[in-house]
Design a protein around this motif. Sequence first.
Motif, PDB file in Angstrom:
ATOM      1  N   GLY A 168       0.810  -1.219   0.000  1.00 60.10           N
ATOM      2  CA  GLY A 168       0.000   0.000   0.000  1.00 60.10           C
ATOM      3  C   GLY A 168       0.838   1.260   0.000  1.00 60.10           C
ATOM      4  O   GLY A 168       0.537   2.220  -0.731  1.00 60.10           O
ATOM      5  N   VAL A 169       1.889   1.286   0.805  1.00 62.95           N
ATOM      6  CA  VAL A 169       2.772   2.447   0.859  1.00 62.95           C
ATOM      7  C   VAL A 169       3.457   2.654  -0.485  1.00 62.95           C
ATOM      8  O   VAL A 169       3.561   3.787  -0.983  1.00 62.95           O
ATOM      9  CB  VAL A 169       3.822   2.277   1.983  1.00 62.95           C
ATOM     10  CG1 VAL A 169       4.900   3.349   1.869  1.00 62.95           C
ATOM     11  CG2 VAL A 169       3.158   2.368   3.344  1.00 62.95           C
ATOM     12  N   ALA A 170       3.924   1.567  -1.095  1.00 63.36           N
ATOM     13  CA  ALA A 170       4.597   1.671  -2.400  1.00 63.36           C
ATOM     14  C   ALA A 170       3.647   2.239  -3.450  1.00 63.36           C
ATOM     15  O   ALA A 170       4.013   3.132  -4.226  1.00 63.36           O
ATOM     16  CB  ALA A 170       5.116   0.303  -2.832  1.00 63.36           C
ATOM     17  N   SER A 171       2.415   1.746  -3.458  1.00 67.95           N
ATOM     18  CA  SER A 171       1.427   2.213  -4.427  1.00 67.95           C
ATOM     19  C   SER A 171       1.095   3.686  -4.211  1.00 67.95           C
ATOM     20  O   SER A 171       1.032   4.475  -5.162  1.00 67.95           O
ATOM     21  CB  SER A 171       0.152   1.362  -4.319  1.00 67.95           C
ATOM     22  OG  SER A 171      -0.841   1.827  -5.207  1.00 67.95           O
ATOM     23  N   ALA A 172       0.884   4.071  -2.933  1.00 70.32           N
ATOM     24  CA  ALA A 172       0.555   5.461  -2.622  1.00 70.32           C
ATOM     25  C   ALA A 172       1.718   6.389  -2.936  1.00 70.32           C
ATOM     26  O   ALA A 172       1.530   7.509  -3.435  1.00 70.32           O
ATOM     27  CB  ALA A 172       0.171   5.576  -1.144  1.00 70.32           C
ATOM     28  N   LEU A 173       2.935   5.925  -2.666  1.00 65.33           N
ATOM     29  CA  LEU A 173       4.115   6.751  -2.916  1.00 65.33           C
ATOM     30  C   LEU A 173       4.283   7.028  -4.401  1.00 65.33           C
ATOM     31  O   LEU A 173       4.579   8.168  -4.809  1.00 65.33           O
ATOM     32  CB  LEU A 173       5.356   6.049  -2.365  1.00 65.33           C
ATOM     33  CG  LEU A 173       6.669   6.837  -2.457  1.00 65.33           C
ATOM     34  CD1 LEU A 173       6.560   8.153  -1.694  1.00 65.33           C
ATOM     35  CD2 LEU A 173       7.824   6.010  -1.913  1.00 65.33           C
ATOM     36  N   PHE A 174       4.071   6.019  -5.229  1.00 64.13           N
ATOM     37  CA  PHE A 174       4.167   6.222  -6.673  1.00 64.13           C
ATOM     38  C   PHE A 174       3.106   7.226  -7.145  1.00 64.13           C
ATOM     39  O   PHE A 174       3.371   8.058  -8.021  1.00 64.13           O
ATOM     40  CB  PHE A 174       4.007   4.896  -7.417  1.00 64.13           C
ATOM     41  CG  PHE A 174       5.278   4.132  -7.570  1.00 64.13           C
ATOM     42  CD1 PHE A 174       6.292   4.600  -8.393  1.00 64.13           C
ATOM     43  CD2 PHE A 174       5.493   2.946  -6.887  1.00 64.13           C
ATOM     44  CE1 PHE A 174       7.485   3.903  -8.545  1.00 64.13           C
ATOM     45  CE2 PHE A 174       6.680   2.238  -7.018  1.00 64.13           C
ATOM     46  CZ  PHE A 174       7.676   2.721  -7.845  1.00 64.13           C
ATOM     47  N   LYS A 175       1.915   7.150  -6.555  1.00 62.22           N
ATOM     48  CA  LYS A 175       0.838   8.089  -6.921  1.00 62.22           C
ATOM     49  C   LYS A 175       1.221   9.512  -6.514  1.00 62.22           C
ATOM     50  O   LYS A 175       1.029  10.465  -7.293  1.00 62.22           O
ATOM     51  CB  LYS A 175      -0.452   7.667  -6.219  1.00 62.22           C
ATOM     52  CG  LYS A 175      -1.640   8.606  -6.429  1.00 62.22           C
ATOM     53  CD  LYS A 175      -2.084   8.619  -7.888  1.00 62.22           C
ATOM     54  CE  LYS A 175      -3.453   9.271  -8.062  1.00 62.22           C
ATOM     55  NZ  LYS A 175      -3.482  10.677  -7.611  1.00 62.22           N
ATOM     56  N   LEU A 176       1.767   9.697  -5.316  1.00 62.39           N
ATOM     57  CA  LEU A 176       2.177  11.021  -4.855  1.00 62.39           C
ATOM     58  C   LEU A 176       3.290  11.591  -5.731  1.00 62.39           C
ATOM     59  O   LEU A 176       3.283  12.773  -6.093  1.00 62.39           O
ATOM     60  CB  LEU A 176       2.640  10.950  -3.397  1.00 62.39           C
ATOM     61  CG  LEU A 176       1.556  10.677  -2.348  1.00 62.39           C
ATOM     62  CD1 LEU A 176       2.184  10.439  -0.979  1.00 62.39           C
ATOM     63  CD2 LEU A 176       0.578  11.849  -2.288  1.00 62.39           C
ATOM     64  N   VAL A 177       4.261  10.737  -6.060  1.00 59.86           N
ATOM     65  CA  VAL A 177       5.370  11.176  -6.906  1.00 59.86           C
ATOM     66  C   VAL A 177       4.854  11.600  -8.280  1.00 59.86           C
ATOM     67  O   VAL A 177       5.241  12.649  -8.820  1.00 59.86           O
ATOM     68  CB  VAL A 177       6.430  10.061  -7.050  1.00 59.86           C
ATOM     69  CG1 VAL A 177       7.454  10.426  -8.126  1.00 59.86           C
ATOM     70  CG2 VAL A 177       7.128   9.826  -5.730  1.00 59.86           C
ATOM     71  N   LYS A 178       3.949  10.794  -8.839  1.00 57.95           N
ATOM     72  CA  LYS A 178       3.389  11.116 -10.154  1.00 57.95           C
ATOM     73  C   LYS A 178       2.652  12.450 -10.120  1.00 57.95           C
ATOM     74  O   LYS A 178       2.796  13.282 -11.039  1.00 57.95           O
ATOM     75  CB  LYS A 178       2.440  10.001 -10.603  1.00 57.95           C
ATOM     76  CG  LYS A 178       1.826  10.252 -11.970  1.00 57.95           C
ATOM     77  CD  LYS A 178       0.887   9.125 -12.378  1.00 57.95           C
ATOM     78  CE  LYS A 178       0.254   9.394 -13.726  1.00 57.95           C
ATOM     79  NZ  LYS A 178      -0.683   8.306 -14.125  1.00 57.95           N
ATOM     80  N   ASP A 179       1.851  12.671  -9.073  1.00 62.06           N
ATOM     81  CA  ASP A 179       1.107  13.929  -8.962  1.00 62.06           C
ATOM     82  C   ASP A 179       2.043  15.130  -8.879  1.00 62.06           C
ATOM     83  O   ASP A 179       1.800  16.176  -9.494  1.00 62.06           O
ATOM     84  CB  ASP A 179       0.208  13.895  -7.723  1.00 62.06           C
ATOM     85  CG  ASP A 179      -0.949  12.917  -7.875  1.00 62.06           C
ATOM     86  OD1 ASP A 179      -1.212  12.484  -9.014  1.00 62.06           O
ATOM     87  OD2 ASP A 179      -1.572  12.576  -6.851  1.00 62.06           O
ATOM     88  N   GLU A 180       3.131  14.987  -8.119  1.00 61.68           N
ATOM     89  CA  GLU A 180       4.051  16.099  -7.913  1.00 61.68           C
ATOM     90  C   GLU A 180       4.872  16.403  -9.153  1.00 61.68           C
ATOM     91  O   GLU A 180       5.067  17.573  -9.514  1.00 61.68           O
ATOM     92  CB  GLU A 180       4.980  15.801  -6.729  1.00 61.68           C
ATOM     93  CG  GLU A 180       4.299  15.859  -5.368  1.00 61.68           C
ATOM     94  CD  GLU A 180       3.795  17.252  -5.032  1.00 61.68           C
ATOM     95  OE1 GLU A 180       4.445  18.243  -5.446  1.00 61.68           O
ATOM     96  OE2 GLU A 180       2.742  17.352  -4.383  1.00 61.68           O
ATOM     97  N   ILE A 181       5.363  15.370  -9.827  1.00 58.61           N
ATOM     98  CA  ILE A 181       6.272  15.629 -10.962  1.00 58.61           C
ATOM     99  C   ILE A 181       5.513  15.992 -12.238  1.00 58.61           C
ATOM    100  O   ILE A 181       6.136  16.344 -13.237  1.00 58.61           O
ATOM    101  CB  ILE A 181       7.191  14.428 -11.238  1.00 58.61           C
ATOM    102  CG1 ILE A 181       6.392  13.208 -11.689  1.00 58.61           C
ATOM    103  CG2 ILE A 181       8.034  14.103 -10.011  1.00 58.61           C
ATOM    104  CD1 ILE A 181       7.262  12.014 -12.050  1.00 58.61           C
TER     105      ILE A 181
END
Length: 337
Positions: A235-248
């Motif tokens: 779950g953390v890995a999935s959420a982290l990728f989503k946050l990174v995608k939103d930011e970049i």
Amino acid sequence: MKIAVDIMGGDHAPEELIKGAVAAAEHNPSLELILVGSEEVFQKFLPVLPPRIERLYSHSVMAMDEPVDHLRKKKDSSIYLATSLVREGKADAIVSAGSTGAQMAAAVLLIGRIKGVRRPAIVIPYPTLEGDKVMLDGGANPDATVENLVDFAILGNAYAKHLLKIENPSVKLLSNGTESHKGTAVIVEAHQRLAATKCLSFDGNIEGRDMMKGGYDVVVCDGFSGNVALKLTEGVASALFKLVKDEITATLPRKIGAALIKPGLMNLRKRLDYSNQGGAPLLGVNGISIICHGSSKAIAIEHAIVTAANCVERDFIHHLADAVSAYTAEQSKEVVK
């Protein structure tokens, strides 16, 4: 060798499981597969069998949320029939992405446990900065006893040594502190027992925050803690990728930079993707039963079938039985003393 595949279990059954099985047969000429599923499914998705693939018709399915005790009433289910093939010597291993509880029950009922093993455990490839490590139990025994945890350590040590080719695996125990007195009464006593065991290299406790750093080969835990740790990590890995995608991708300059780092992010996603492992053996049963993630797609099933073949080729069950026997002999000597 022959591998039985339950094509009815899992979130993406039967189509993805059939695709994965066909791909495994195409890419591995030494494999023969027996697909187990309903006649209707074969007529719809695989009316003509490819080379080295057989079929066995089943007439029911163990649902993901179905009570395990229903298995005895569903001897015509795909998981029961696929496991029966291993029991009868008609298949060397069974692969399924269906109900974990049903697969474990079928394996214990039909194949039996290795002598000296009280409860089988699910071994999970756990991602760390050093690459995948071994974690068990992944969910089969939420109420594990001290004896169970010691068994898991012996089984996990043998798995790392004989399948992963690690000469002297480092074994740790999951707890809420690195000190030997930290944890529940079961964890504290398990620590004492493991520290006194001579047939493995026990390296103390590890906290959850340190699991992804590495520094070990095998981490032992009860099924509840292991399953929570695994799903939290996913779950953390999935959420982290989503946050990174939103930011970049929030602004045009960032989008330009994102194009430069995209290959690195894709490689990182692959490292954390369970489908690259496919499945893992249910340790402790007297035969090879490969458990796959419920959401497995074709590539994961293909890899799981290859994992099953590796277990057969390396005579893995024999090595497991030897490891358990060695520990039992060690304990017998201690009693005599």
